[in-house]
Design a protein around this motif. Structure first.
Motif, PDB file in Angstrom:
ATOM      1  N   LEU A 139      48.452  36.091   9.017  1.00  0.00           N
ATOM      2  CA  LEU A 139      47.366  35.860   9.962  1.00  0.00           C
ATOM      3  C   LEU A 139      47.311  34.384  10.351  1.00  0.00           C
ATOM      4  O   LEU A 139      47.786  33.510   9.631  1.00  0.00           O
ATOM      5  N   GLY A 140      46.702  34.130  11.508  1.00  0.00           N
ATOM      6  CA  GLY A 140      46.603  32.755  11.987  1.00  0.00           C
ATOM      7  C   GLY A 140      47.952  32.167  12.347  1.00  0.00           C
ATOM      8  O   GLY A 140      48.125  30.947  12.316  1.00  0.00           O
ATOM      9  N   LYS A 141      48.905  33.025  12.710  1.00  0.00           N
ATOM     10  CA  LYS A 141      50.263  32.577  13.051  1.00  0.00           C
ATOM     11  C   LYS A 141      50.543  32.906  14.517  1.00  0.00           C
ATOM     12  O   LYS A 141      50.849  34.040  14.877  1.00  0.00           O
ATOM     13  N   SER A 142      50.397  31.919  15.358  1.00  0.00           N
ATOM     14  CA  SER A 142      50.613  32.097  16.794  1.00  0.00           C
ATOM     15  C   SER A 142      52.084  31.874  17.140  1.00  0.00           C
ATOM     16  O   SER A 142      52.664  30.838  16.776  1.00  0.00           O
ATOM     17  N   VAL A 143      52.681  32.845  17.818  1.00  0.00           N
ATOM     18  CA  VAL A 143      54.082  32.734  18.228  1.00  0.00           C
ATOM     19  C   VAL A 143      54.145  32.012  19.567  1.00  0.00           C
ATOM     20  O   VAL A 143      53.514  32.439  20.545  1.00  0.00           O
ATOM     21  N   ASP A 144      54.901  30.946  19.622  1.00  0.00           N
ATOM     22  CA  ASP A 144      55.079  30.193  20.859  1.00  0.00           C
ATOM     23  C   ASP A 144      56.288  30.660  21.656  1.00  0.00           C
ATOM     24  O   ASP A 144      56.294  30.587  22.880  1.00  0.00           O
ATOM     25  N   GLN A 145      57.305  31.126  20.938  1.00  0.00           N
ATOM     26  CA  GLN A 145      58.549  31.459  21.638  1.00  0.00           C
ATOM     27  C   GLN A 145      59.351  32.468  20.836  1.00  0.00           C
ATOM     28  O   GLN A 145      59.407  32.401  19.602  1.00  0.00           O
ATOM     29  N   ILE A 146      59.952  33.423  21.535  1.00  0.00           N
ATOM     30  CA  ILE A 146      60.941  34.308  20.936  1.00  0.00           C
ATOM     31  C   ILE A 146      62.297  33.621  21.075  1.00  0.00           C
ATOM     32  O   ILE A 146      62.676  33.180  22.172  1.00  0.00           O
ATOM     33  N   LEU A 147      63.012  33.518  19.981  1.00  0.00           N
ATOM     34  CA  LEU A 147      64.299  32.835  19.980  1.00  0.00           C
ATOM     35  C   LEU A 147      65.406  33.792  20.422  1.00  0.00           C
ATOM     36  O   LEU A 147      65.523  34.904  19.901  1.00  0.00           O
ATOM     37  N   ILE A 148      66.192  33.350  21.399  1.00  0.00           N
ATOM     38  CA  ILE A 148      67.255  34.176  21.972  1.00  0.00           C
ATOM     39  C   ILE A 148      68.595  33.463  21.790  1.00  0.00           C
ATOM     40  O   ILE A 148      68.717  32.251  22.045  1.00  0.00           O
ATOM     41  N   LYS A 149      69.580  34.210  21.342  1.00  0.00           N
ATOM     42  CA  LYS A 149      70.937  33.674  21.215  1.00  0.00           C
ATOM     43  C   LYS A 149      71.921  34.719  21.710  1.00  0.00           C
ATOM     44  O   LYS A 149      71.927  35.852  21.233  1.00  0.00           O
ATOM     45  N   ASN A 150      72.724  34.354  22.701  1.00  0.00           N
ATOM     46  CA  ASN A 150      73.700  35.287  23.288  1.00  0.00           C
ATOM     47  C   ASN A 150      73.023  36.586  23.741  1.00  0.00           C
ATOM     48  O   ASN A 150      73.511  37.686  23.491  1.00  0.00           O
ATOM     49  N   ASN A 151      71.876  36.430  24.402  1.00  0.00           N
ATOM     50  CA  ASN A 151      71.082  37.551  24.925  1.00  0.00           C
ATOM     51  C   ASN A 151      70.596  38.495  23.835  1.00  0.00           C
ATOM     52  O   ASN A 151      70.318  39.662  24.079  1.00  0.00           O
ATOM     53  N   LYS A 152      70.452  37.980  22.625  1.00  0.00           N
ATOM     54  CA  LYS A 152      69.902  38.758  21.523  1.00  0.00           C
ATOM     55  C   LYS A 152      68.678  38.042  20.950  1.00  0.00           C
ATOM     56  O   LYS A 152      68.695  36.812  20.796  1.00  0.00           O
ATOM     57  N   ALA A 153      67.650  38.809  20.630  1.00  0.00           N
ATOM     58  CA  ALA A 153      66.489  38.239  19.957  1.00  0.00           C
ATOM     59  C   ALA A 153      66.843  38.004  18.497  1.00  0.00           C
ATOM     60  O   ALA A 153      67.272  38.923  17.795  1.00  0.00           O
ATOM     61  N   VAL A 154      66.667  36.768  18.048  1.00  0.00           N
ATOM     62  CA  VAL A 154      67.074  36.439  16.678  1.00  0.00           C
ATOM     63  C   VAL A 154      65.906  35.926  15.831  1.00  0.00           C
ATOM     64  O   VAL A 154      66.074  35.699  14.628  1.00  0.00           O
ATOM     65  N   GLY A 155      64.730  35.753  16.433  1.00  0.00           N
ATOM     66  CA  GLY A 155      63.596  35.278  15.660  1.00  0.00           C
ATOM     67  C   GLY A 155      62.502  34.751  16.552  1.00  0.00           C
ATOM     68  O   GLY A 155      62.479  35.013  17.765  1.00  0.00           O
ATOM     69  N   VAL A 156      61.585  33.984  15.961  1.00  0.00           N
ATOM     70  CA  VAL A 156      60.465  33.415  16.708  1.00  0.00           C
ATOM     71  C   VAL A 156      60.209  31.995  16.230  1.00  0.00           C
ATOM     72  O   VAL A 156      60.536  31.628  15.098  1.00  0.00           O
ATOM     73  N   ARG A 157      59.603  31.219  17.126  1.00  0.00           N
ATOM     74  CA  ARG A 157      59.114  29.889  16.749  1.00  0.00           C
ATOM     75  C   ARG A 157      57.596  29.922  16.825  1.00  0.00           C
ATOM     76  O   ARG A 157      57.013  30.347  17.832  1.00  0.00           O
ATOM     77  N   LEU A 158      56.936  29.482  15.748  1.00  0.00           N
ATOM     78  CA  LEU A 158      55.483  29.465  15.696  1.00  0.00           C
ATOM     79  C   LEU A 158      54.932  28.186  16.309  1.00  0.00           C
ATOM     80  O   LEU A 158      55.665  27.209  16.526  1.00  0.00           O
ATOM     81  N   SER A 159      53.636  28.188  16.581  1.00  0.00           N
ATOM     82  CA  SER A 159      53.011  27.024  17.212  1.00  0.00           C
ATOM     83  C   SER A 159      53.074  25.783  16.329  1.00  0.00           C
ATOM     84  O   SER A 159      52.992  24.665  16.836  1.00  0.00           O
ATOM     85  N   ASP A 160      53.229  25.982  15.027  1.00  0.00           N
ATOM     86  CA  ASP A 160      53.354  24.825  14.122  1.00  0.00           C
ATOM     87  C   ASP A 160      54.794  24.345  13.980  1.00  0.00           C
ATOM     88  O   ASP A 160      55.087  23.461  13.169  1.00  0.00           O
ATOM     89  N   GLY A 161      55.695  24.951  14.745  1.00  0.00           N
ATOM     90  CA  GLY A 161      57.094  24.553  14.726  1.00  0.00           C
ATOM     91  C   GLY A 161      57.963  25.334  13.765  1.00  0.00           C
ATOM     92  O   GLY A 161      59.201  25.253  13.828  1.00  0.00           O
ATOM     93  N   GLN A 162      57.370  26.112  12.871  1.00  0.00           N
ATOM     94  CA  GLN A 162      58.161  26.891  11.916  1.00  0.00           C
ATOM     95  C   GLN A 162      58.951  27.977  12.651  1.00  0.00           C
ATOM     96  O   GLN A 162      58.469  28.590  13.608  1.00  0.00           O
ATOM     97  N   GLU A 163      60.159  28.236  12.187  1.00  0.00           N
ATOM     98  CA  GLU A 163      60.993  29.288  12.761  1.00  0.00           C
ATOM     99  C   GLU A 163      61.211  30.394  11.742  1.00  0.00           C
ATOM    100  O   GLU A 163      61.501  30.122  10.565  1.00  0.00           O
TER     101      GLU A 163
END
Length: 525
Positions: free
Chosen positions: A256-280
Motif C-alpha cells: 500500500l502507498g506505492k504509486s507506480v510512475d512508469q511501466i518499464l518496457i524492454k524490447n516491447n515487453k513489460a518487464v517491471g515498474v518504477r515507483l514514485s520514490d524511484g524504486q524499481e
C-alpha cells in the motif's frame, strides 16, 4: 537493485485481487501495488460519518460476485479468512409521488401479489418474462464468464442456437439490443411496473432510450427476485480483506502507498515498474494493470511506446456520467410514505418514472446539474445490523447521474463552480427529494458525508469524472469492443502487459470475472 516477482499487479480493486489470488495459489510470486493507503478500489467501507456507523463508500451489492466464477471456485478461501454474507429477502422497491410503492420480494407470492395489485395484465406479463428468463439466461450467462471473442464463446453461441432454435434466438437478440424503455413498454402497461425495471440499466450508464440497455434489467430484476440481494457482513472491506489474507497465505504481497510512475518496457515487453520514490520492481512473467486504457497512456507509458491507433482509441475511451454518494448516519429508520414495509427493503429507487430518468440523463449528459436526479437509497444496516449502533441506521444514497463538470443547473438555483463548491448545495437538493418520500429524514440525520463525482475520481483515478463503472457500456464499447476493438482479451500492444477491471469485459459492477479470466488465461500459457 530491483526486486523480482513473477507478476506485478497495479491497483488493488477486487478484480486485481482476484487475479492475484489465483496466480499466487498456483505458485507465482505476486505483488499487488496500491497507491492509496486503503485497498479495494471502488470496494471500500469506512466509518466516515460517526464512529460505529460503517458505510460502503461506493460498491455495495455483491450479487454478481456471488454468482460469478471466481466465487464459485475460491469462495471457500475467502470464508476461511473472515468473509461472510447477509441477504435481503426484500431486495428492492420503487416509491412514487402519490405515496405508493411497489416492491420485488424473494417470496414469489408476495411479488405476484404486488404485481397483481398494480395490474392483472402486468402480473401475467411478469410470469411470461420469468419463463423467458429461465429459457434464455442459462444460455447467456456462460458467455459473460468467457473471453470474447474465443473458441469457447463460439461453441457456447452454437449451443445456444441449437437449444433455443432460430425463432427464440432471434427474439433474444432483439431483446438484448432494445433500450430499457422499449423493453418494458413492449411487455408492461403500468408506469409503476415499468419503473421497477428501468433504474437497473441506469445503475450503469444506460438512459431509458439507449440501445442495449435492456439486458441489465432483464437479468438483475429476476436474479434479485430469485436470490435476494447479497451484502458483505460488516461492510464490503471485509470482502477485500478476505482476498488479501488469502493472497498473503500463498506468499503474495500487498504493498500500500506505492504509486507506480512508469511501466518499464524492454524490447516491447513489460518487464517491471518504477515507483514514485524511484524504486524499481521487476516482473519475470507479466505486468497487469487493474486500470482503464486512459490511465495506461496518460500516466504509465509514453505514447510513443504504443501504436498510434491504440493511443488514439485509448484517448477516445468514453466515460459515462458521474455519480454522487451521500452517506448518512441516522437516529432511526426512514418512514416512507409508501408504508412501513419499505423501510426494510435493501434498495429503494426514486426515479420516479421513466420520463423523469430520461430527463435526468439528458440533463447530465448536456453538462447540467439535473433538476431531480434518480436516487438509489441503500438501507444496508436494516439487513446487516452490525453496520450501525443499536437503534441507529446508516443510509447509502447513490445519486445518478451527474456531469463531471457543470455547465449550468437545470433548476437555475446553483451557479456552475467546482464540485467542492457545489456538492453541499446539490446534496441538499437530494435530501429535499428524499424527504418528499420519507418525510422524517431531515429530523433523524446525525451526520452526513458527501462524495462528489470529483471526490470519486480523486480517490480512484479509474473513476474518471465520477463514472462509477469505469467507462461507458454503450454498444460501441462493450462485448468484443471493450475496452478497445481488437484488445478485448485483456491484452495490450505490449507483450506481457495486460489489463483487467471494470474497463475490460464483462465490465463494471462487482463480479471479479475479468480478474478470474485473465488469471486463467495466464496459467494456460
Amino acid at each position: 537493485m530491483g526486486v523480482d516477482f513473477d507478476a506485478i499487479i497495479i491497483g488493488s480493486g477486487h478484480n486485481g485481487l482476484a487475479c492475484a489470488l489465483i496466480l499466487a495459489k498456483a505458485g507465482w510470486k505476486v505483488a499487488v501495488l496500491e497507491k492509496a493507503d486503503i485497498p479495494g478500489g471502488a470496494s471500500k467501507s469506512a466509518e466516515i460519518t460517526q464512529k460505529g456507523f460503517i458505510h460502503d463508500l461506493y460498491a455495495t451489492n455483491i450479487g454478481s460476485f456471488l454468482g460469478g466464477p471466481f466465487y464459485r471456485e475460491f469462495g471457500q478461501d475467502m470464508h476461511r479468512h473472515g468473509f461472510s454474507t447477509v441477504f435481503a429477502d426484500k431486495p428492492f422497491a420503487n416509491v412514487f409521488p402519490d405515496g405508493t410503492g411497489v416492491g420485488v420480494y424473494k417470496d414469489e407470492e408476495k411479488t405476484n401479489t404486488a404485481f397483481k395489485n398494480i395490474s392483472e395484465s402486468d402480473y401475467h406479463a411478469w410470469q411470461q418474462l420469468k419463463q423467458d428468463f429461465d429459457a434464455t439466461v442459462p444460455q447467456m450467462v456462460p458467455l459473460m464468464e468467457m473471453e470474447l471473442p474465443s473458441w469457447q464463446a463460439g461453441k457456447q453461441l452454437i449451443k445456444m442456437y441449437r437449444t433455443l432454435k432460430f425463432k427464440r434466438t432471434m427474439e433474444l437478440g432483439s431483446l438484448i439490443l432494445q433500450s430499457p424503455r422499449e423493453f418494458v413498454e413492449s411487455r408492461f402497461e403500468s408506469e409503476k411496473i415499468r419503473a421497477l425495471f428501468v433504474p437497473w440499466a441506469f445503475h450503469l450508464d444506460f438512459g431509458p432510450d439507449v440501445s442495449n440497455g435492456a439486458v441489465f434489467p432483464y437479468i438483475e430484476v429476476i436474479s434479485n427476485h430469485r436470490n435476494g440481494m447479497g451484502f458483505t457482513k460488516g461492510g464490503i472491506s471485509h470482502l477485500i480483506g478476505s482476498l488479501i489474507a488469502a493472497i498473503k497465505e500463498h506468499n503474495g504481497q500487498i504493498l500500500l502507498g506505492k504509486s507506480v510512475d512508469q511501466i518499464l518496457i524492454k524490447n516491447n515487453k513489460a518487464v517491471g515498474v518504477r515507483l514514485s520514490d524511484g524504486q524499481e520492481l521487476y516482473a519475470k512473467r507479466v505486468v497487469i494493470g487493474n486500470i482503464t486504457p486512459t490511465q495506461l497512456i496518460t500516466r504509465l507509458l509514453k505514447k510513443e511506446q504504443l501504436p498510434s491507433q491504440y493511443v488514439q482509441k485509448a484517448e477516445n475511451y468514453r466515460y459515462g456520467p458521474g455519480t454522487m454518494m451521500i452517506h448518512l448516519a441516522l437516529d432511526d429508520k426512514l418512514q416512507w410514505k409508501a408504508g412501513e414495509e419499505f423501510s426494510s427493503f435493501a434498495y429503494v429507487h426514486i426515479g420516479p418514472y421513466i420520463n423523469d430518468i430520461a430527463k435526468t440523463y439528458v440533463e447530465a449528459t448536456n453538462g447540467l446539474l439535473p433538476e431531480s436526479p434518480m436516487l438509489v437509497v441503500g438501507q444496508q444496516s436494516v439487513i446487516d445490523t452490525s453496520r450501525a449502533p443499536e437503534g441507529k441506521q446508516t443510509l447509502w444514497v447513490q445519486v445518478r447521474a451527474l456531469p463531471a463538470k457543470s455547465k449550468g443547473d437545470a433548476a437555475n438555483q446553483i451557479q456552475p463552480a467546482t464540485w467542492d463548491s457545489m456538492k453541499g448545495q446539490y446534496a441538499d437538493r437530494v435530501i429535499d427529494k428524499l424527504a418528499q418520500y420519507a418525510p422524517n429524514v431531515k429530523g433523524i440525520i446525525l451526520d452526513r458525508k458527501v462524495l462528489s463525482p470529483m471526490d470519486l475520481q480523486n480517490d480512484n483515478p479509474n473513476l474518471v469524472g465520477g463514472d462509477s463503472v469505469g467507462g461507458s457500456h454503450h454498444l460501441f464499447q462493450y462485448y468484443i469492443f471493450r475496452p478497445i476493438p481488437g484488445y478485448s482479451r485483456y491484452n495490450t500492444p505490449i507483450d506481457r502487459l495486460y489489463l483487467c477491471g471494470a474497463a475490460t469485459w464483462p465490465g463494471g459492477g462487482l463480479n471479479g470475472t475479468s480478474g478470474y479470466l485473465l488469471a486463467k488465461k495466464l496459467l494456460r500459457k
